[in-house]
Design a protein around this motif. Structure first.
Motif, mmCIF file in Angstrom:
data_model
loop_
_atom_site.group_PDB
_atom_site.id
_atom_site.type_symbol
_atom_site.label_atom_id
_atom_site.label_comp_id
_atom_site.label_asym_id
_atom_site.label_seq_id
_atom_site.Cartn_x
_atom_site.Cartn_y
_atom_site.Cartn_z
ATOM 1 N N ALA A 22 48.841 -98.781 41.914
ATOM 2 C CA ALA A 22 49.893 -99.212 42.835
ATOM 3 C C ALA A 22 50.854 -100.161 42.131
ATOM 4 C CB ALA A 22 49.279 -99.874 44.053
ATOM 5 N N ASN A 23 50.329 -101.044 41.286
ATOM 6 C CA ASN A 23 51.187 -101.972 40.547
ATOM 7 C C ASN A 23 52.055 -101.235 39.541
ATOM 8 O OD1 ASN A 23 50.409 -104.312 41.843
ATOM 9 N ND2 ASN A 23 48.753 -104.731 40.405
ATOM 10 N N VAL A 24 51.492 -100.280 38.831
ATOM 11 C CA VAL A 24 52.265 -99.507 37.857
ATOM 12 C C VAL A 24 53.363 -98.725 38.563
ATOM 13 C CG1 VAL A 24 52.172 -97.559 36.253
ATOM 14 C CG2 VAL A 24 50.449 -99.366 36.127
ATOM 15 N N ASP A 25 53.033 -98.088 39.669
ATOM 16 C CA ASP A 25 54.036 -97.332 40.416
ATOM 17 C C ASP A 25 55.149 -98.243 40.923
ATOM 18 O OD1 ASP A 25 52.738 -94.958 40.004
ATOM 19 O OD2 ASP A 25 51.711 -94.960 41.940
ATOM 20 N N THR A 32 63.288 -94.769 34.269
ATOM 21 C CA THR A 32 63.345 -93.346 33.949
ATOM 22 C C THR A 32 62.923 -93.160 32.506
ATOM 23 O OG1 THR A 32 65.653 -93.508 33.305
ATOM 24 C CG2 THR A 32 65.212 -92.887 35.595
ATOM 25 N N GLN A 33 62.566 -91.959 32.190
ATOM 26 C CA GLN A 33 62.166 -91.646 30.823
ATOM 27 C C GLN A 33 63.414 -91.583 29.943
ATOM 28 O OE1 GLN A 33 59.904 -88.068 30.575
ATOM 29 N NE2 GLN A 33 59.127 -88.532 28.556
ATOM 30 N N PRO A 34 63.355 -92.172 28.748
ATOM 31 C CA PRO A 34 64.517 -92.106 27.847
ATOM 32 C C PRO A 34 64.890 -90.664 27.511
ATOM 33 C CG PRO A 34 62.875 -93.663 27.030
ATOM 34 C CD PRO A 34 62.258 -92.935 28.177
ATOM 35 N N THR A 53 55.060 -93.473 34.020
ATOM 36 C CA THR A 53 53.793 -93.480 34.760
ATOM 37 C C THR A 53 52.806 -92.413 34.330
ATOM 38 O OG1 THR A 53 54.741 -92.071 36.488
ATOM 39 C CG2 THR A 53 54.849 -94.459 36.838
ATOM 40 N N ASP A 54 53.258 -91.366 33.636
ATOM 41 C CA ASP A 54 52.364 -90.257 33.307
ATOM 42 C C ASP A 54 52.402 -89.961 31.804
ATOM 43 O OD1 ASP A 54 50.857 -87.970 33.120
ATOM 44 O OD2 ASP A 54 51.992 -86.830 34.594
ATOM 45 N N ASN A 56 51.004 -87.810 30.113
ATOM 46 C CA ASN A 56 51.049 -86.376 29.806
ATOM 47 C C ASN A 56 52.478 -85.852 29.712
ATOM 48 O OD1 ASN A 56 48.231 -86.074 29.709
ATOM 49 N ND2 ASN A 56 48.145 -85.929 31.937
ATOM 50 N N LYS A 57 53.444 -86.623 30.205
ATOM 51 C CA LYS A 57 54.851 -86.210 30.180
ATOM 52 C C LYS A 57 55.638 -86.899 29.066
ATOM 53 C CE LYS A 57 54.929 -85.159 35.094
ATOM 54 N NZ LYS A 57 55.487 -85.521 36.399
ATOM 55 N N ASP A 58 54.942 -87.616 28.189
ATOM 56 C CA ASP A 58 55.611 -88.228 27.037
ATOM 57 C C ASP A 58 56.229 -87.125 26.175
ATOM 58 O OD1 ASP A 58 54.655 -90.615 27.958
ATOM 59 O OD2 ASP A 58 53.157 -90.866 26.384
ATOM 60 N N GLN A 59 57.344 -87.430 25.517
ATOM 61 C CA GLN A 59 58.029 -86.447 24.680
ATOM 62 C C GLN A 59 58.221 -86.998 23.277
ATOM 63 O OE1 GLN A 59 61.717 -85.608 26.637
ATOM 64 N NE2 GLN A 59 60.747 -84.657 28.403
ATOM 65 N N VAL A 60 58.169 -86.115 22.289
ATOM 66 C CA VAL A 60 58.342 -86.501 20.880
ATOM 67 C C VAL A 60 59.367 -85.573 20.236
ATOM 68 C CG1 VAL A 60 57.200 -86.739 18.647
ATOM 69 C CG2 VAL A 60 55.958 -87.334 20.737
#
Length: 66
Positions: A22-25, A32-34, A53-54, A56-60
């Motif tokens: 809840a704190n992270v959200d 927003t994601q860069p 927050t997720d 698994n949605k990190d991008q490289v």
């Protein structure tokens, strides 16, 4: 004159994971994601866009830097 205060504390059983999520959200609501399109070419680096927050949605993006 000495004054004292007495009171009580009500304890509730709280799942710590729910509290942390809840704190992270709450903290990430306006984040927003860069955008990787802002990265420039550089063969020695990687652009990494972390999702707020997720993981698994990190991008490289290889061969690029901010």
């Amino acid at each position: 004159m000495l004054a004292s205060v007495t009171g009580f504390i009500s304890y509730e059983q709280v799942n710590i994971n729910d509290l942390l999520n809840a704190n992270v959200d709450a903290l990430a609501q306006n984040e927003t994601q860069p955008d990787l399109s802002d990265c420039v070419y550089d063969e020695n680096y990687q652009c990494i866009a972390l999702h707020p927050t997720d993981p698994n949605k990190d991008q490289v993006k290889d061969n690029a830097r901010w």
